[in-house]
Design a protein around this motif. Structure first.
Motif, PDB file in Angstrom:
ATOM      1  N   LYS A   1      37.246  38.295  26.044  1.00 30.90           N
ATOM      2  CA  LYS A   1      37.305  37.221  27.039  1.00 30.90           C
ATOM      3  C   LYS A   1      37.949  37.711  28.354  1.00 30.90           C
ATOM      4  CE  LYS A   1      38.702  32.434  27.730  1.00 30.90           C
ATOM      5  NZ  LYS A   1      39.181  31.198  27.150  1.00 30.90           N
ATOM      6  N   THR A   2      38.951  38.570  28.224  1.00 31.09           N
ATOM      7  CA  THR A   2      39.596  39.147  29.416  1.00 31.09           C
ATOM      8  C   THR A   2      38.540  39.814  30.297  1.00 31.09           C
ATOM      9  OG1 THR A   2      41.646  39.551  28.218  1.00 31.09           O
ATOM     10  CG2 THR A   2      41.258  40.915  30.176  1.00 31.09           C
ATOM     11  N   HIS A   3      37.717  40.645  29.656  1.00 30.66           N
ATOM     12  CA  HIS A   3      36.710  41.402  30.398  1.00 30.66           C
ATOM     13  C   HIS A   3      35.630  40.489  30.967  1.00 30.66           C
ATOM     14  CE1 HIS A   3      38.269  45.381  29.292  1.00 30.66           C
ATOM     15  NE2 HIS A   3      38.751  44.710  28.254  1.00 30.66           N
ATOM     16  N   ALA A   4      35.246  39.486  30.177  1.00 28.17           N
ATOM     17  CA  ALA A   4      34.234  38.532  30.648  1.00 28.17           C
ATOM     18  C   ALA A   4      34.750  37.811  31.896  1.00 28.17           C
ATOM     19  CB  ALA A   4      33.908  37.530  29.540  1.00 28.17           C
ATOM     20  N   LEU A   5      36.028  37.467  31.910  1.00 24.22           N
ATOM     21  CA  LEU A   5      36.587  36.721  33.049  1.00 24.22           C
ATOM     22  C   LEU A   5      36.638  37.574  34.325  1.00 24.22           C
ATOM     23  CD1 LEU A   5      39.400  34.753  31.209  1.00 24.22           C
ATOM     24  CD2 LEU A   5      37.471  33.738  32.440  1.00 24.22           C
ATOM     25  N   PHE A   6      37.057  38.828  34.178  1.00 21.03           N
ATOM     26  CA  PHE A   6      37.072  39.699  35.371  1.00 21.03           C
ATOM     27  C   PHE A   6      35.656  39.896  35.907  1.00 21.03           C
ATOM     28  CE2 PHE A   6      41.420  40.974  34.159  1.00 21.03           C
ATOM     29  CZ  PHE A   6      42.009  40.990  35.414  1.00 21.03           C
ATOM     30  N   ALA A   7      34.706  40.118  34.997  1.00 25.39           N
ATOM     31  CA  ALA A   7      33.318  40.323  35.422  1.00 25.39           C
ATOM     32  C   ALA A   7      32.750  39.044  36.048  1.00 25.39           C
ATOM     33  CB  ALA A   7      32.473  40.745  34.220  1.00 25.39           C
ATOM     34  N   TYR A   8      33.081  37.917  35.425  1.00 25.38           N
ATOM     35  CA  TYR A   8      32.574  36.617  35.876  1.00 25.38           C
ATOM     36  C   TYR A   8      33.015  36.316  37.315  1.00 25.38           C
ATOM     37  CZ  TYR A   8      31.745  31.538  35.715  1.00 25.38           C
ATOM     38  OH  TYR A   8      31.317  30.258  35.964  1.00 25.38           O
ATOM     39  N   ARG A   9      34.280  36.560  37.585  1.00 25.44           N
ATOM     40  CA  ARG A   9      34.785  36.242  38.926  1.00 25.44           C
ATOM     41  C   ARG A   9      34.121  37.151  39.969  1.00 25.44           C
ATOM     42  NH1 ARG A   9      41.021  35.130  39.194  1.00 25.44           N
ATOM     43  NH2 ARG A   9      41.107  37.289  38.562  1.00 25.44           N
ATOM     44  N   ALA A  10      33.883  38.419  39.610  1.00 27.38           N
ATOM     45  CA  ALA A  10      33.219  39.342  40.548  1.00 27.38           C
ATOM     46  C   ALA A  10      31.790  38.875  40.825  1.00 27.38           C
ATOM     47  CB  ALA A  10      33.217  40.752  39.968  1.00 27.38           C
ATOM     48  N   ILE A  11      31.092  38.423  39.780  1.00 26.95           N
ATOM     49  CA  ILE A  11      29.706  37.949  39.941  1.00 26.95           C
ATOM     50  C   ILE A  11      29.679  36.678  40.803  1.00 26.95           C
ATOM     51  CG2 ILE A  11      27.854  36.768  38.664  1.00 26.95           C
ATOM     52  CD1 ILE A  11      27.370  39.434  37.816  1.00 26.95           C
ATOM     53  N   CYS A  12      30.585  35.759  40.535  1.00 33.60           N
ATOM     54  CA  CYS A  12      30.599  34.487  41.289  1.00 33.60           C
ATOM     55  C   CYS A  12      30.865  34.739  42.768  1.00 33.60           C
ATOM     56  CB  CYS A  12      31.649  33.523  40.726  1.00 33.60           C
ATOM     57  SG  CYS A  12      31.176  32.883  39.113  1.00 33.60           S
ATOM     58  N   GLN A  13      31.742  35.689  43.044  1.00 33.61           N
ATOM     59  CA  GLN A  13      32.034  36.015  44.429  1.00 33.61           C
ATOM     60  C   GLN A  13      30.797  36.583  45.128  1.00 33.61           C
ATOM     61  OE1 GLN A  13      33.870  38.969  47.431  1.00 33.61           O
ATOM     62  NE2 GLN A  13      32.737  39.439  45.611  1.00 33.61           N
ATOM     63  N   GLU A  14      30.055  37.430  44.420  1.00 31.35           N
ATOM     64  CA  GLU A  14      28.857  38.031  45.018  1.00 31.35           C
ATOM     65  C   GLU A  14      27.765  36.964  45.226  1.00 31.35           C
ATOM     66  OE1 GLU A  14      28.707  40.980  46.264  1.00 31.35           O
ATOM     67  OE2 GLU A  14      26.557  41.014  46.710  1.00 31.35           O
TER      68      GLU A  14
ATOM     69  N   VAL B   1      43.468  37.630  50.904  1.00 32.74           N
ATOM     70  CA  VAL B   1      42.716  38.837  50.526  1.00 32.74           C
ATOM     71  C   VAL B   1      41.537  38.459  49.624  1.00 32.74           C
ATOM     72  CG1 VAL B   1      42.819  41.071  49.352  1.00 32.74           C
ATOM     73  CG2 VAL B   1      44.776  40.227  50.603  1.00 32.74           C
ATOM     74  N   TYR B   2      40.345  38.784  50.054  1.00 36.15           N
ATOM     75  CA  TYR B   2      39.144  38.510  49.276  1.00 36.15           C
ATOM     76  C   TYR B   2      39.161  37.148  48.576  1.00 36.15           C
ATOM     77  CZ  TYR B   2      37.845  43.141  50.439  1.00 36.15           C
ATOM     78  OH  TYR B   2      37.537  44.255  51.155  1.00 36.15           O
ATOM     79  N   THR B   3      39.294  36.134  49.384  1.00 35.02           N
ATOM     80  CA  THR B   3      39.184  34.792  48.824  1.00 35.02           C
ATOM     81  C   THR B   3      37.767  34.295  49.074  1.00 35.02           C
ATOM     82  OG1 THR B   3      39.959  33.889  50.893  1.00 35.02           O
ATOM     83  CG2 THR B   3      41.609  34.203  49.169  1.00 35.02           C
ATOM     84  N   PHE B   4      37.338  33.364  48.279  1.00 37.76           N
ATOM     85  CA  PHE B   4      36.005  32.777  48.483  1.00 37.76           C
ATOM     86  C   PHE B   4      36.003  31.369  47.903  1.00 37.76           C
ATOM     87  CE2 PHE B   4      33.840  33.067  44.230  1.00 37.76           C
ATOM     88  CZ  PHE B   4      34.882  33.647  43.522  1.00 37.76           C
ATOM     89  N   PRO B   5      35.122  30.497  48.402  1.00 33.45           N
ATOM     90  CA  PRO B   5      35.055  29.156  47.831  1.00 33.45           C
ATOM     91  C   PRO B   5      34.407  29.235  46.454  1.00 33.45           C
ATOM     92  CG  PRO B   5      33.450  29.397  49.599  1.00 33.45           C
ATOM     93  CD  PRO B   5      34.174  30.694  49.509  1.00 33.45           C
ATOM     94  N   GLY B   6      35.221  29.551  45.446  1.00 37.06           N
ATOM     95  CA  GLY B   6      34.667  29.882  44.134  1.00 37.06           C
ATOM     96  C   GLY B   6      34.630  28.743  43.131  1.00 37.06           C
ATOM     97  N   PHE B   7      35.780  28.091  42.935  1.00 38.85           N
ATOM     98  CA  PHE B   7      35.881  27.103  41.863  1.00 38.85           C
ATOM     99  C   PHE B   7      36.673  25.889  42.335  1.00 38.85           C
ATOM    100  CE2 PHE B   7      35.603  31.358  40.220  1.00 38.85           C
ATOM    101  CZ  PHE B   7      34.545  31.257  39.326  1.00 38.85           C
ATOM    102  N   CYS B   8      36.444  24.759  41.687  1.00 38.62           N
ATOM    103  CA  CYS B   8      37.255  23.579  41.978  1.00 38.62           C
ATOM    104  C   CYS B   8      38.661  23.857  41.430  1.00 38.62           C
ATOM    105  CB  CYS B   8      36.642  22.339  41.337  1.00 38.62           C
ATOM    106  SG  CYS B   8      36.725  22.345  39.535  1.00 38.62           S
ATOM    107  N   LYS B   9      39.604  23.003  41.818  1.00 39.58           N
ATOM    108  CA  LYS B   9      41.006  23.236  41.462  1.00 39.58           C
ATOM    109  C   LYS B   9      41.171  23.361  39.932  1.00 39.58           C
ATOM    110  CE  LYS B   9      45.298  21.601  43.495  1.00 39.58           C
ATOM    111  NZ  LYS B   9      46.293  21.778  42.529  1.00 39.58           N
ATOM    112  N   LYS B  10      40.480  22.462  39.231  1.00 38.38           N
ATOM    113  CA  LYS B  10      40.614  22.427  37.768  1.00 38.38           C
ATOM    114  C   LYS B  10      40.105  23.745  37.145  1.00 38.38           C
ATOM    115  CE  LYS B  10      38.798  19.715  33.862  1.00 38.38           C
ATOM    116  NZ  LYS B  10      37.568  20.280  33.380  1.00 38.38           N
ATOM    117  N   HIS B  11      38.887  24.128  37.503  1.00 36.58           N
ATOM    118  CA  HIS B  11      38.327  25.331  36.893  1.00 36.58           C
ATOM    119  C   HIS B  11      39.024  26.607  37.374  1.00 36.58           C
ATOM    120  CE1 HIS B  11      34.726  22.745  35.785  1.00 36.58           C
ATOM    121  NE2 HIS B  11      35.282  23.148  34.666  1.00 36.58           N
TER     122      HIS B  11
END
Ligand code: ZN
Length: 327
Positions: free
Chosen positions: A110-123, A81-91
């Motif tokens: 930080k919680t909010h920054a992480l949720f927002a960050y992952r949405a931006i990276c996916q886009e 479900v909504y996977t994308f080539p986002g980060f290396c295994k470590k990150h």
């Protein structure tokens, strides 16, 4: 090239770039990425899944002949479900461990920054895939000049979109490192509904010159446009609605909607979510149980509205439709 062959070629090129190899999104990392999830599997997807599947909004194949409905809700395994080539295994494991390996702390920036960050990276990944797709068509000898012109705009639009999103991505990386930026985060806890949304949003606001404008104004390539990021998902026995905006590029639409969401009852909140799903976001999934409850008629109405509003970024879309009427 006849139409069938043309569609086949387009689908092949699109798949090649969507499934291509991409570098890790984290600043400065040169490793190739693994399959990253936009919604976390544990704690969010597993809780709404049935037999390891959830119901995901998706576009149909180009070969679908039904012009009236190019979208559908389909069952997808929670590993996909909504996977994308986002980060290396470590990150992928290190950065998100803060929200994945323990109880989510909604009071922490930080919680909010992480949720927002992952949405931006996916886009950004999606825009890169579109850019690579359009670029390949532009240089291919197999397509006519007229046909190529259709893709020049997609190329420019994707380039500009990437540049814009990269700016906000950089700011969020500072946040994740513990350095406060001009980002503001807020959230509401509300009655549980099995809906997950995660994506950045550009709204065209006529009062605000910093909002997304039409692509014909291409001297704007170096400017930053207002982008907000919305995440909503069920967690434990509640649902959460998170917004992230940057004070320097504030999205009034998102903030006003958020205030209304906050101060109203569940019925109103569900109508807001219905509006978001039918006119604003294409990245969302629901539980199979909720899909059955909504019924196929409502879902097909939603897909039709989405199709008619897909290129409308105006702030004043008003639809006489409520997906959750029976909820
Ligand atoms: Zn990395």
């Amino acid at each position: 090239m006849d139409e069938k062959k043309l569609l086949h070629e387009l689908e092949k090129i699109m798949k090649k770039h969507r499934n291509g190899k991409y570098k890790c999104s984290f600043a400065g990392c040169d490793e190739y990425s693994i399959k990253s999830h936009v919604f976390q599997k544990n704690g969010i997807l597993k809780n709404i899944a049935e037999k390891q599947h959830v119901s995901q909004f998706a576009s149909k194949s180009l070969f679908n002949n039904d012009e009236s409905s190019r979208f559908e809700i389909r069952k997808v395994g929670i590993n996909d479900v909504y996977t994308f080539p986002g980060f290396c295994k470590k990150h992928d494991s290190e950065i998100f461990s803060f929200i994945e390996d323990k109880e989510i702390d909604f009071s922490n920036r930080k919680t909010h920054a992480l949720f927002a960050y992952r949405a931006i990276c996916q886009e950004i990944y999606r825009k890169r895939a579109s850019l690579n797709f359009a670029s390949e068509i532009l240089i291919s000898p197999d397509f006519s000049h007229e046909f190529k012109l259709l893709f020049a705009d997609l190329c420019m639009g994707s380039q500009h979109g990437i540049k814009n999103l990269e700016f906000f991505k950089g700011q969020l990386e500072k946040e994740i490192d513990g350095n406060p930026t001009h980002f503001t985060f807020d959230f509401v806890e509300f009655d549980k509904i099995d809906v997950c949304i995660s994506a950045p949003l550009n709204i065209y606001d006529q009062q605000n010159p910093l909002t997304y404008t039409h692509d014909d104004n291409l001297n704007i390539l170096n400017e930053i446009y207002v982008t907000s990021i919305v995440n909503t998902f069920p967690y434990n026995d509640k649902s959460y609605y998170l917004i992230a905006t940057n004070k320097d590029y504030e999205c009034k639409w998102t903030l006003e909607k958020f205030q209304l969401f906050k101060s109203n009852d569940q019925k109103f909140r569900l109508k807001v979510i219905s509006d978001l799903l039918s006119t604003r976001f294409e990245f969302w999934c629901i539980s199979p149980k909720l899909q059955r409850k909504l019924g196929s008629q409502k879902i097909s109405e939603l897909c039709k509205i989405w199709q008619s509003e897909v290129l409308n970024f105006d702030d004043n879309i008003d639809v006489d439709f409520n997906l959750f009427e029976s909820c």
